[in-house]
Structures are given as C-alpha cells and as structure tokens.
Write a protein that holds these residues in place. Structure first.
Motif, PDB file in Angstrom:
ATOM      1  N   ARG A 102       0.838  -1.211   0.000  1.00 32.17           N
ATOM      2  CA  ARG A 102       0.000   0.000   0.000  1.00 32.17           C
ATOM      3  C   ARG A 102       0.868   1.255   0.000  1.00 32.17           C
ATOM      4  O   ARG A 102       0.603   2.199  -0.756  1.00 32.17           O
ATOM      5  N   ARG A 155      -8.119   0.742  -9.007  1.00 37.25           N
ATOM      6  CA  ARG A 155      -8.826   1.538  -7.994  1.00 37.25           C
ATOM      7  C   ARG A 155      -9.450   0.677  -6.912  1.00 37.25           C
ATOM      8  O   ARG A 155      -9.759   1.167  -5.816  1.00 37.25           O
ATOM      9  N   TRP A 156      -9.659  -0.617  -7.177  1.00 36.97           N
ATOM     10  CA  TRP A 156     -10.312  -1.483  -6.205  1.00 36.97           C
ATOM     11  C   TRP A 156      -9.324  -2.168  -5.269  1.00 36.97           C
ATOM     12  O   TRP A 156      -9.738  -2.847  -4.333  1.00 36.97           O
ATOM     13  N   PHE A 158      -6.664  -1.307  -2.492  1.00 39.34           N
ATOM     14  CA  PHE A 158      -6.416  -0.178  -1.596  1.00 39.34           C
ATOM     15  C   PHE A 158      -7.330   1.009  -1.939  1.00 39.34           C
ATOM     16  O   PHE A 158      -6.864   2.111  -2.256  1.00 39.34           O
ATOM     17  N   PRO A 159      -8.644   0.802  -1.894  1.00 36.48           N
ATOM     18  CA  PRO A 159      -9.570   1.891  -2.243  1.00 36.48           C
ATOM     19  C   PRO A 159      -9.431   3.092  -1.324  1.00 36.48           C
ATOM     20  O   PRO A 159      -9.842   4.198  -1.691  1.00 36.48           O
ATOM     21  N   GLU A 160      -8.850   2.887  -0.136  1.00 38.17           N
ATOM     22  CA  GLU A 160      -8.643   4.015   0.765  1.00 38.17           C
ATOM     23  C   GLU A 160      -7.694   5.045   0.151  1.00 38.17           C
ATOM     24  O   GLU A 160      -7.746   6.232   0.497  1.00 38.17           O
ATOM     25  N   LEU A 161      -6.822   4.629  -0.748  1.00 35.18           N
ATOM     26  CA  LEU A 161      -5.950   5.590  -1.425  1.00 35.18           C
ATOM     27  C   LEU A 161      -6.760   6.489  -2.351  1.00 35.18           C
ATOM     28  O   LEU A 161      -6.514   7.695  -2.439  1.00 35.18           O
ATOM     29  N   ASP A 163      -9.849   7.246  -1.894  1.00 32.17           N
ATOM     30  CA  ASP A 163     -10.600   8.137  -1.008  1.00 32.17           C
ATOM     31  C   ASP A 163      -9.735   9.276  -0.504  1.00 32.17           C
ATOM     32  O   ASP A 163     -10.246  10.346  -0.155  1.00 32.17           O
ATOM     33  N   ALA A 164      -8.412   9.043  -0.438  1.00 32.51           N
ATOM     34  CA  ALA A 164      -7.475  10.083  -0.001  1.00 32.51           C
ATOM     35  C   ALA A 164      -6.989  10.935  -1.173  1.00 32.51           C
ATOM     36  O   ALA A 164      -6.000  11.662  -1.052  1.00 32.51           O
TER      37      ALA A 164
END
Length: 250
Positions: A102, A155-156, A158-161, A163-164
């Motif tokens: 990540r 995009r799927w 580490f989707p939190e990236l 979101d950041a």
C-alpha cells in the motif's frame, strides 16, 4: 549468466521513481544511470522504505536515522535528484505484505512514473550455485515494488488511497531491477561514473563504519568493478545493468 548482449535501456519516458529499502542502496547499484537520466532532462525521485537506522552499530537508531537521512538527501542531489521520501518502515525488519504494498502503491500514485526502479528481490546475490544470501529488507521491498506497480493502477485495490485523492496510476511501463543476476538491459556508466562515486561518498558515516580503506579508494574500486562486470555484454562499455519487467501500457 547468459552471454546475450544487454539491450539499451528504454529512453522514451520522462518520469522515474526508484524504490529501495535503505539509504545507500541506490548508490551501490545505479547512481551512474540516474546521473545520465537527469542529464537528459528526465525526472527521478527516490523513495526509501526505511531511514537506515539499524545500519551503523556505533550509533543509536534515532541518531543514526537523522545522519543517514541527511546523507541520503546530499547523495541524491549529487546526481540531480531533489525528491527523496522515507516511508518509515523499521530498518532490518521490513515485512512483505499489504502495508508495504500500500505504501509503495501510494508513492507510485503520487509521483506517476513511467519507469519504476528497485533492487534485487531474489533470495541471493551473485551467480548460482553459490552467491550471497540477500537481506530480508531487499527481498521484501523489491518484491513489493513489483507488485505495487500493478496495485497503483487498480482503484479497487487499496480503495482508501482513492478516497485520499490518490487516483490510480496505470502508467508504469517498466519495472527495472538493479543488481539482478539475470539482467536484460543496461545504461552506459561512463558519463555518470564520477558523480556516482561522489554520490556514494556522501554516505561518509556509513562508509567509515563499513571499511578501514580510504573511502574514495574503496568506492572507486567497488563501482569500477561493478560496472566493468556488465561490459562484455554491452559492447565493452562499463554499464549499470538492469532486469526489465515490462508492463502493458494503455
């Protein structure tokens, strides 16, 4: 090792990102190539997984980290690199896994390189049978970098990236592994060799701990020997050799 001729490294790119475990990893491996690339107007950034805090026995880790980070920034500047980031993983005990993937994927999304460079991710250095056992940090970071080059474009994963606001980057076209026992490509080391020497010499505190030889003599001998090793497969030219893993380019 194969005796097949090493191909010229691709040059149709503008941005590269080098991802390694420790301060000095790039200087021992490929600073001469980096100098040639920045001379050509290409952008190269460095990402270090650790600050090298476990690398000098005579310095406590907190003090060592400050020294080695400063020396790495000075070293990078010698070969035209001004962007140097540290991910903050613990030196000597880096673990291959999702957290490391990540962090590297995030760095790739930030910098959006076409070429990613890393260090030998395999179990050993040198020809087999024999050779030297590679360190767990090198194995973990090299392997995670190869994986993160793909992670960065999905995009799927580490989707939190996402979101950041770190949007996917699927523009990595090659991952180049320095220090590989099975190289495929090379860069002429001669134009950048003197700067590669000065770049490694910037790690003066580490070198003082590593060898009793005069630092410049040790560094010049090491880099001359390393770059000469590739010469027979590169038209007699001393070279920095890489193993290239191409990636599909949209």
């Amino acid at each position: 090792m194969s005796d097949q001729r090493l191909e010229e490294m691709p040059t149709d790119w503008q941005r590269a990102l080098a991802v390694v475990a420790h301060p000095d990893d790039l200087e021992y491996g490929c600073a001469a190539a980096v100098a040639a690339w920045t001379d050509a107007g290409k952008q190269v950034g460095y990402v270090l997984a650790t600050r090298g805090e476990a690398g000098i026995d005579s310095l406590a880790p907190a003090d060592c980290a400050e020294v080695r980070e400063a020396e790495q920034r000075e070293s990078a500047a010698v070969v035209g690199v001004t962007t140097v980031e540290f991910l903050g993983h613990r030196d000597g005990v880096i673990e291959y896994g999702l957290a490391l993937r990540r962090d590297i994927a995030a760095a790739i999304r930030r910098h959006r390189p076409e070429l990613v460079i890393t260090l030998n991710h395999r179990d050993t250095w040198g020809p087999s049978p024999g050779g030297f056992w590679n360190t767990p940090d090198h194995r973990a970071v090299g392997r995670a970098t190869l994986d993160a080059a793909a992670d960065a474009g999905n995009r799927w994963i580490f989707p939190e990236l996402f979101d950041a606001d770190l949007r996917p980057w699927n523009g990595v076209r090659w991952v180049a592994v320095a220090g590989s026992t099975t190289p495929t490509h090379a860069v002429d080391a001669r134009p950048g060799l003197d700067r590669a020497v000065r770049s490694l010499l910037a790690h003066r505190t580490y070198l003082e701990e590593l060898t009793d030889r005069p630092a410049e003599e040790y560094v010049r001998d090491f880099l001359a020997e390393t770059t000469a090793h590739a010469a027979p497969r590169f038209d007699g030219r001393p070279a920095v050799a890489f193993e290239i893993f191409p990636r599909p380019h949209p």
